[in-house]
Design a protein around this motif. Structure first.
Motif, mmCIF file in Angstrom:
data_model
loop_
_atom_site.group_PDB
_atom_site.id
_atom_site.type_symbol
_atom_site.label_atom_id
_atom_site.label_comp_id
_atom_site.label_asym_id
_atom_site.label_seq_id
_atom_site.Cartn_x
_atom_site.Cartn_y
_atom_site.Cartn_z
ATOM 1 N N SER A 65 -24.554 52.040 73.571
ATOM 2 C CA SER A 65 -24.315 51.700 74.984
ATOM 3 C C SER A 65 -24.144 52.989 75.779
ATOM 4 O O SER A 65 -23.890 54.058 75.202
ATOM 5 C CB SER A 65 -23.054 50.829 75.157
ATOM 6 N N GLY A 66 -24.249 52.848 77.084
ATOM 7 C CA GLY A 66 -23.997 53.992 77.966
ATOM 8 C C GLY A 66 -22.528 54.382 77.917
ATOM 9 O O GLY A 66 -22.191 55.567 78.004
ATOM 10 N N THR A 67 -21.664 53.388 77.776
ATOM 11 C CA THR A 67 -20.226 53.670 77.710
ATOM 12 C C THR A 67 -19.922 54.569 76.515
ATOM 13 O O THR A 67 -19.180 55.552 76.639
ATOM 14 C CB THR A 67 -19.427 52.346 77.578
ATOM 15 N N LEU A 70 -21.124 58.165 77.092
ATOM 16 C CA LEU A 70 -20.227 58.939 77.972
ATOM 17 C C LEU A 70 -18.912 59.275 77.257
ATOM 18 O O LEU A 70 -18.377 60.380 77.418
ATOM 19 C CB LEU A 70 -19.937 58.153 79.253
ATOM 20 N N THR A 91 -17.897 52.682 91.467
ATOM 21 C CA THR A 91 -18.814 52.694 90.332
ATOM 22 C C THR A 91 -18.493 51.501 89.462
ATOM 23 O O THR A 91 -17.484 50.820 89.671
ATOM 24 C CB THR A 91 -18.671 54.003 89.525
ATOM 25 N N PHE A 92 -19.337 51.265 88.467
ATOM 26 C CA PHE A 92 -18.987 50.291 87.440
ATOM 27 C C PHE A 92 -17.858 50.888 86.602
ATOM 28 O O PHE A 92 -17.812 52.102 86.369
ATOM 29 C CB PHE A 92 -20.214 49.987 86.565
ATOM 30 N N ALA A 94 -17.134 51.287 83.648
ATOM 31 C CA ALA A 94 -17.360 52.036 82.408
ATOM 32 C C ALA A 94 -17.269 53.548 82.603
ATOM 33 O O ALA A 94 -16.939 54.278 81.667
ATOM 34 C CB ALA A 94 -18.719 51.674 81.819
ATOM 35 N N THR A 95 -17.557 54.034 83.801
ATOM 36 C CA THR A 95 -17.404 55.475 84.069
ATOM 37 C C THR A 95 -15.972 55.883 83.730
ATOM 38 O O THR A 95 -15.726 56.891 83.049
ATOM 39 C CB THR A 95 -17.676 55.775 85.564
ATOM 40 N N VAL A 137 -21.270 60.051 89.630
ATOM 41 C CA VAL A 137 -22.169 58.964 89.223
ATOM 42 C C VAL A 137 -23.345 58.980 90.189
ATOM 43 O O VAL A 137 -23.136 59.128 91.400
ATOM 44 C CB VAL A 137 -21.444 57.603 89.325
ATOM 45 N N ASP A 163 -22.867 60.876 85.166
ATOM 46 C CA ASP A 163 -23.043 59.474 84.775
ATOM 47 C C ASP A 163 -24.364 59.034 85.387
ATOM 48 O O ASP A 163 -24.454 58.722 86.578
ATOM 49 C CB ASP A 163 -21.879 58.609 85.268
ATOM 50 N N ALA A 165 -26.192 56.487 84.338
ATOM 51 C CA ALA A 165 -26.473 55.129 83.831
ATOM 52 C C ALA A 165 -27.449 54.351 84.708
ATOM 53 O O ALA A 165 -28.186 53.504 84.215
ATOM 54 C CB ALA A 165 -25.165 54.350 83.703
ATOM 55 N N GLN A 166 -27.457 54.658 86.018
ATOM 56 C CA GLN A 166 -28.281 53.867 86.943
ATOM 57 C C GLN A 166 -29.455 54.667 87.503
ATOM 58 O O GLN A 166 -30.099 54.200 88.444
ATOM 59 C CB GLN A 166 -27.397 53.388 88.119
ATOM 60 N N SER A 187 -27.558 54.500 80.574
ATOM 61 C CA SER A 187 -27.398 53.143 80.033
ATOM 62 C C SER A 187 -28.759 52.467 79.969
ATOM 63 O O SER A 187 -29.589 52.641 80.866
ATOM 64 C CB SER A 187 -26.480 52.322 80.942
ATOM 65 N N LYS A 192 -30.910 47.440 83.725
ATOM 66 C CA LYS A 192 -31.095 48.799 84.238
ATOM 67 C C LYS A 192 -32.586 49.101 84.457
ATOM 68 O O LYS A 192 -33.445 48.367 83.982
ATOM 69 C CB LYS A 192 -30.498 49.812 83.248
ATOM 70 N N GLY A 200 -27.700 49.368 74.898
ATOM 71 C CA GLY A 200 -28.235 50.675 74.516
ATOM 72 C C GLY A 200 -27.806 51.746 75.493
ATOM 73 O O GLY A 200 -27.467 51.451 76.647
ATOM 74 N N TYR A 316 -19.777 47.294 94.420
ATOM 75 C CA TYR A 316 -18.852 46.572 93.564
ATOM 76 C C TYR A 316 -17.747 46.061 94.468
ATOM 77 O O TYR A 316 -17.355 46.773 95.393
ATOM 78 C CB TYR A 316 -18.305 47.502 92.481
HETATM 79 C C1 LIG Z 1 -22.431 53.671 86.561
HETATM 80 C C2 LIG Z 1 -22.361 53.140 85.153
HETATM 81 N N1 LIG Z 1 -21.737 53.866 84.216
HETATM 82 C C3 LIG Z 1 -21.687 53.448 82.942
HETATM 83 C C4 LIG Z 1 -22.246 52.265 82.544
HETATM 84 C C5 LIG Z 1 -22.083 51.821 81.151
HETATM 85 O O1 LIG Z 1 -23.271 51.517 80.480
HETATM 86 P P1 LIG Z 1 -23.321 50.378 79.377
HETATM 87 O O2 LIG Z 1 -23.211 49.067 80.056
HETATM 88 O O3 LIG Z 1 -24.649 50.606 78.720
HETATM 89 O O4 LIG Z 1 -22.195 50.629 78.455
HETATM 90 C C6 LIG Z 1 -22.927 51.493 83.485
HETATM 91 C C7 LIG Z 1 -23.598 50.235 83.100
HETATM 92 O O5 LIG Z 1 -23.389 49.166 83.472
HETATM 93 C C8 LIG Z 1 -22.976 51.924 84.833
HETATM 94 O O6 LIG Z 1 -23.592 51.200 85.774
#
Ligand SMILES: Cc1ncc(COP(=O)(O)O)c(C=O)c1O
Length: 374
Positions: A65-67, A70, A91-92, A94-95, A137, A163, A165-166, A187, A192, A200, A316
């Protein structure tokens, strides 16, 4: 994942993208099954090479995953308890998770109104002796303003972590994002710009030592099976996801071009409405992951779009400094007025490569209808 399907214009349509690729995808998945390469394996290794090339980077390490990418990225920089990482509240979540998982503290700084990204002018006053890194981000696919952030990193001896991810393939001053700082995290969540058929992510870097340690950390802290050099994680990418991503990566540039077409058409059609439209800074080529418009009557507009079968979403609705999970950090409403206003006003319209001109026109017509009625 938001896949609001409707008779009108769906917010996201992953089937439209899958349909023309289906045979190739099926063959790639069948190959993975025949090889029994379920965790990492040759397709993941090939994808890592291809994605590194796409990012003009020395190394790509695939994650589940992106999480996780990071999280490991911050560990590579020896970030841990007692440290602080400056980042954005818009941001989402997960950052911020990645920072919290290391034991470090996320320190939020307000965003720029025009780009929704971390405001470099406000970062320096948040730097303390505990600050170890700045993590912008590239929100909605639009690159953060990296140069002033890099200047601050040099001045205060900090790391920059992107970050990304997007923002697959977005460019900053003509150079693809992902290697401006020490490392970046991408991510491949299904919605995405480059989406797997499951979870992933990837860590991208020009630092060979980081890549080697990242490979070990994602696999239980081991370079050699059953010998563990440090406490690690099970953060491996699945073989099937590597196979799917390998097929899809070949289309990514075309898809980004199509997203650009959609964004520009919306900009033309919505220019004379009272909406605040997304702005592309002179230094940026956005990857147009999302097309986020703004208006004080956002909630009514959202209801109107939904009543007319036009999908939309909120990215968000609550900034991270006001989330319950981060109440212990002690922030309060009013601390980051730009981010808070953006959260109240933002509305994401459908944007994906397969969106037709007729669909874009339909979305715009429904929006215009809302303002005529008002
Ligand atoms: C800005 C941002 N950072 C981190 C993530 C985390 O990625 P993932 O969902 O693959 O863990 C996302 C994904 O949704 C994201 O949009």
């Amino acid at each position: 994942m938001t896949t609001e399907k409707s008779a009108g214009v769906p917010y996201l349509d992953l089937v439209a993208q899958m349909r023309p690729l289906r045979k190739e995808i099926d063959a790639a998945i069948a190959r993975t099954l025949d090889n029994c390469s379920f965790c990492l394996g040759p397709d993941v290794a090939q994808f890592e090479k291809d994605f590194a090339k796409f990012c003009a980077a020395g190394h790509c390490v695939a994650f589940n995953s992106g999480t996780s990418a990071l999280h490991v990225g911050l560990l590579l920089l020896n970030i841990g308890p007692c440290d602080e990482v400056i980042t954005t509240p818009s941001t989402f979540v997960a950052t911020s998770w990645a920072i919290s998982y290391t034991g470090a503290k996320p320190v939020y700084v307000d965003i720029e109104d025009a780009t929704f990204n971390l405001d470099p002018a406000k970062v320096e006053s948040a730097i303390t002796p505990k600050t170890k890194a700045i993590m912008p981000v590239h929100l909605y696919g639009h690159p953060a303003n990296l140069e002033p952030l890099l200047d601050l990193c040099r001045k205060h001896n900090l790391h920059l972590v992107e970050d990304a991810a997007q923002a697959h393939g977005a460019t900053y001053k003509g150079k693809v994002i992902g290697t401006f700082g020490a490392l970046s995290g991408f991510s491949f969540y299904p919605g995405k710009n480059l989406g797997a058929y499951g979870e992933g992510g990837a860590l991208v870097t020009n630092n060979a030592a980081f890549a080697t340690r990242a490979r070990s950390l994602r696999e239980h802290g081991s370079a050699q099976r059953y010998y563990h050099d440090e406490i690690g994680f099970n953060y491996r990418m699945e073989g099937i996801q590597g196979a799917v991503l390998g097929v899809k990566l070949k289309h990514l540039q075309n898809w980004t071009d199509s997203r650009r077409r959609v964004a520009h058409r919306y900009q033309e059609l919505l220019a004379d409405t009272p909406l605040q439209l997304p702005h592309e800074a002179a230094y940026a080529e956005s990857a147009w992951h999302l097309f986020v418009v703004r208006h004080p009557r956002r909630d009514e507009l959202k209801k109107h779009l939904e009543a007319n079968q036009v999908g939309c979403a909120l990215h968000y609705p609550l900034p991270l400094h006001l989330q319950k999970a981060y109440a212990h950090l002690g922030y309060k409403a009013g601390d980051f007025p730009v981010a808070e206003k953006a959260a109240r006003e933002c509305l994401s319209l459908p944007i994906y490569p397969e969106l037709t001109d007729a669909q874009i026109e339909r979305v715009s017509e429904v929006i215009k209808g809302f303002f005529k009625k008002a």
